[in-house]
Motif scaffolding. Structure first.
Motif, mmCIF file in Angstrom:
data_model
loop_
_atom_site.group_PDB
_atom_site.id
_atom_site.type_symbol
_atom_site.label_atom_id
_atom_site.label_comp_id
_atom_site.label_asym_id
_atom_site.label_seq_id
_atom_site.Cartn_x
_atom_site.Cartn_y
_atom_site.Cartn_z
ATOM 1 N N THR A 1 0.827 -1.199 0.000
ATOM 2 C CA THR A 1 0.000 0.000 0.000
ATOM 3 C C THR A 1 0.865 1.253 0.000
ATOM 4 O O THR A 1 0.621 2.195 -0.771
ATOM 5 C CB THR A 1 -0.930 0.007 1.223
ATOM 6 O OG1 THR A 1 -1.786 -1.137 1.169
ATOM 7 C CG2 THR A 1 -1.780 1.269 1.267
ATOM 8 N N ARG A 2 1.878 1.288 0.852
ATOM 9 C CA ARG A 2 2.725 2.473 0.956
ATOM 10 C C ARG A 2 3.444 2.763 -0.362
ATOM 11 O O ARG A 2 3.464 3.899 -0.843
ATOM 12 C CB ARG A 2 3.751 2.296 2.070
ATOM 13 C CG ARG A 2 4.616 3.523 2.325
ATOM 14 C CD ARG A 2 5.756 3.223 3.279
ATOM 15 N NE ARG A 2 6.755 2.335 2.699
ATOM 16 C CZ ARG A 2 7.685 2.738 1.823
ATOM 17 N NH1 ARG A 2 7.719 4.011 1.407
ATOM 18 N NH2 ARG A 2 8.568 1.885 1.341
ATOM 19 N N ARG A 3 4.023 1.721 -0.956
ATOM 20 C CA ARG A 3 4.774 1.920 -2.203
ATOM 21 C C ARG A 3 3.856 2.328 -3.350
ATOM 22 O O ARG A 3 4.237 3.145 -4.198
ATOM 23 C CB ARG A 3 5.549 0.647 -2.557
ATOM 24 C CG ARG A 3 6.682 0.333 -1.617
ATOM 25 C CD ARG A 3 7.542 -0.791 -2.186
ATOM 26 N NE ARG A 3 8.459 -1.331 -1.202
ATOM 27 C CZ ARG A 3 9.364 -2.277 -1.462
ATOM 28 N NH1 ARG A 3 9.461 -2.788 -2.700
ATOM 29 N NH2 ARG A 3 10.169 -2.719 -0.515
ATOM 30 N N CYS A 4 2.644 1.757 -3.376
ATOM 31 C CA CYS A 4 1.699 2.148 -4.429
ATOM 32 C C CYS A 4 1.315 3.612 -4.289
ATOM 33 O O CYS A 4 1.276 4.358 -5.278
ATOM 34 C CB CYS A 4 0.450 1.263 -4.381
ATOM 35 S SG CYS A 4 0.680 -0.415 -5.005
ATOM 36 N N HIS A 5 1.028 4.044 -3.080
ATOM 37 C CA HIS A 5 0.667 5.446 -2.866
ATOM 38 C C HIS A 5 1.836 6.364 -3.201
ATOM 39 O O HIS A 5 1.637 7.442 -3.782
ATOM 40 C CB HIS A 5 0.201 5.655 -1.425
ATOM 41 C CG HIS A 5 -1.231 5.294 -1.191
ATOM 42 N ND1 HIS A 5 -2.243 6.224 -1.188
ATOM 43 C CD2 HIS A 5 -1.840 4.094 -0.977
ATOM 44 C CE1 HIS A 5 -3.406 5.627 -0.956
ATOM 45 N NE2 HIS A 5 -3.189 4.327 -0.840
ATOM 46 N N ASP A 6 3.043 5.954 -2.852
ATOM 47 C CA ASP A 6 4.219 6.768 -3.186
ATOM 48 C C ASP A 6 4.382 6.886 -4.698
ATOM 49 O O ASP A 6 4.604 7.978 -5.231
ATOM 50 C CB ASP A 6 5.485 6.149 -2.580
ATOM 51 C CG ASP A 6 5.587 6.377 -1.079
ATOM 52 O OD1 ASP A 6 4.778 7.165 -0.531
ATOM 53 O OD2 ASP A 6 6.474 5.752 -0.458
ATOM 54 N N ALA A 7 4.263 5.757 -5.396
ATOM 55 C CA ALA A 7 4.419 5.768 -6.854
ATOM 56 C C ALA A 7 3.316 6.577 -7.521
ATOM 57 O O ALA A 7 3.532 7.226 -8.551
ATOM 58 C CB ALA A 7 4.424 4.338 -7.387
ATOM 59 N N ALA A 8 2.125 6.574 -6.933
ATOM 60 C CA ALA A 8 0.986 7.285 -7.514
ATOM 61 C C ALA A 8 1.179 8.793 -7.516
ATOM 62 O O ALA A 8 0.593 9.496 -8.342
ATOM 63 C CB ALA A 8 -0.295 6.928 -6.758
ATOM 64 N N GLN A 9 2.000 9.297 -6.603
ATOM 65 C CA GLN A 9 2.186 10.744 -6.518
ATOM 66 C C GLN A 9 2.754 11.336 -7.803
ATOM 67 O O GLN A 9 2.488 12.490 -8.141
ATOM 68 C CB GLN A 9 3.090 11.089 -5.326
ATOM 69 C CG GLN A 9 2.526 10.678 -3.983
ATOM 70 C CD GLN A 9 1.098 11.139 -3.766
ATOM 71 O OE1 GLN A 9 0.786 12.327 -3.924
ATOM 72 N NE2 GLN A 9 0.220 10.195 -3.424
ATOM 73 N N THR A 10 3.517 10.559 -8.514
ATOM 74 C CA THR A 10 4.078 11.041 -9.779
ATOM 75 C C THR A 10 3.646 10.219 -10.987
ATOM 76 O O THR A 10 3.712 10.704 -12.114
ATOM 77 C CB THR A 10 5.617 11.038 -9.728
ATOM 78 O OG1 THR A 10 6.074 9.716 -9.391
ATOM 79 C CG2 THR A 10 6.118 12.024 -8.671
ATOM 80 N N GLY A 11 3.185 8.975 -10.763
ATOM 81 C CA GLY A 11 2.948 8.092 -11.895
ATOM 82 C C GLY A 11 1.515 7.743 -12.199
ATOM 83 O O GLY A 11 1.256 7.008 -13.157
ATOM 84 N N LEU A 12 0.557 8.264 -11.412
ATOM 85 C CA LEU A 12 -0.826 7.858 -11.615
ATOM 86 C C LEU A 12 -1.551 8.804 -12.563
ATOM 87 O O LEU A 12 -1.562 10.019 -12.348
ATOM 88 C CB LEU A 12 -1.571 7.803 -10.274
ATOM 89 C CG LEU A 12 -2.974 7.211 -10.317
ATOM 90 C CD1 LEU A 12 -2.933 5.745 -10.744
ATOM 91 C CD2 LEU A 12 -3.659 7.340 -8.955
ATOM 92 N N ARG A 13 -2.176 8.233 -13.580
ATOM 93 C CA ARG A 13 -2.929 9.008 -14.561
ATOM 94 C C ARG A 13 -4.288 8.341 -14.777
ATOM 95 O O ARG A 13 -4.433 7.133 -14.542
ATOM 96 C CB ARG A 13 -2.197 9.042 -15.914
ATOM 97 C CG ARG A 13 -0.793 9.623 -15.860
ATOM 98 C CD ARG A 13 -0.801 11.131 -15.700
ATOM 99 N NE ARG A 13 0.536 11.684 -15.805
ATOM 100 C CZ ARG A 13 1.409 11.778 -14.783
ATOM 101 N NH1 ARG A 13 1.050 11.320 -13.577
ATOM 102 N NH2 ARG A 13 2.602 12.277 -14.949
#
Length: 221
Positions: free
Chosen positions: A75-87
């Motif tokens: 969960t933590r890594r997904c949320h971190d990655a989403a800050q710049t990579g989620l579209r």
């Protein structure tokens, strides 16, 4: 107007182009704990399932209980990655603005993940409280029909009058079992190879490669 009183959107891979992100993080984590896993393997095994249903599959491969930190770290890594990579999935926002039907989200993901993405996309107001999660609202997740039936019941719509937009065989199976019309959408960055054929095999009534194609399907001639 279309022939439907409700459009039910899955979230990952339908609203957010997040399937590749989520499953790459999971593949990396599983590899770290001793289960060598590629992105394609993660997509094929875990995509479309809630964590509660992924955990037994992971533990069966591991041969022991999963480490206590695994879910929280994913969960933590997904949320971190989403800050710049989620579209958003290409065409989703335009489609949303063009359709008059009531809509909701019915996803295997937890509400905080869904709400975070909708906030990023500026789409929170389009759904309001009409967000249903298999992590909190039902006992059985997809491929069982429970979540879609729950969503339709709360929204006051008969299942046969609901259109489901899904991107995984697991979700397609759930929508068909709920007695709804199901569109298998192949518009996310995770789609490759025989994905369309897998959605057809799961029972999708229509398999489309874009939201533009979905708009044409729903627009009377």
């Amino acid at each position: 107007m279309s022939d439907y009183d409700l459009i039910i959107f899955d979230y990952d891979g339908v609203v957010a182009d997040s399937e590749r992100l989520n499953n790459q993080v999971l593949a990396d984590l599983l590899t770290e704990i001793g289960i060598e896993t590629s992105l394609d393997e993660a997509l094929g095994t875990y995509m479309g399932r809630r964590w509660l249903d992924c955990a037994p599959l992971i533990e069966a491969r591991l041969g022991r209980p999963a480490p206590d930190h695994l879910r929280g770290e994913w969960t933590r890594r997904c949320h971190d990655a989403a800050q710049t990579g989620l579209r958003p999935v290409a065409g989703f926002l335009e489609f949303l603005k063009s359709r008059p039907e009531p809509r909701c989200i019915a996803s295997s993901s937890p509400p905080d993940w869904i709400e975070m993405g909708l906030d990023r996309f500026g789409a929170s107001d389009a759904f309001g409280e009409a967000i249903f999660s298999a992590a909190v609202h039902v006992q059985r997740g997809k491929p069982h029909p429970d979540l879609f039936l729950h969503a339709a019941d709360v929204m006051g719509v008969k299942p046969r009058r609901a259109l489901v937009i899904e991107d995984t065989p697991t979700g397609v199976t759930a929508g068909v079992a709920a007695g709804m019309t199901v569109v298998g959408l192949c518009a996310g960055g995770h789609v490759r190879g025989d994905h369309a054929e897998r959605l057809h095999a799961a029972g999708a009534h229509h398999v489309l490669d874009s939201y533009a194609a979905l708009s044409r399907l729903l627009t009377p001639a």
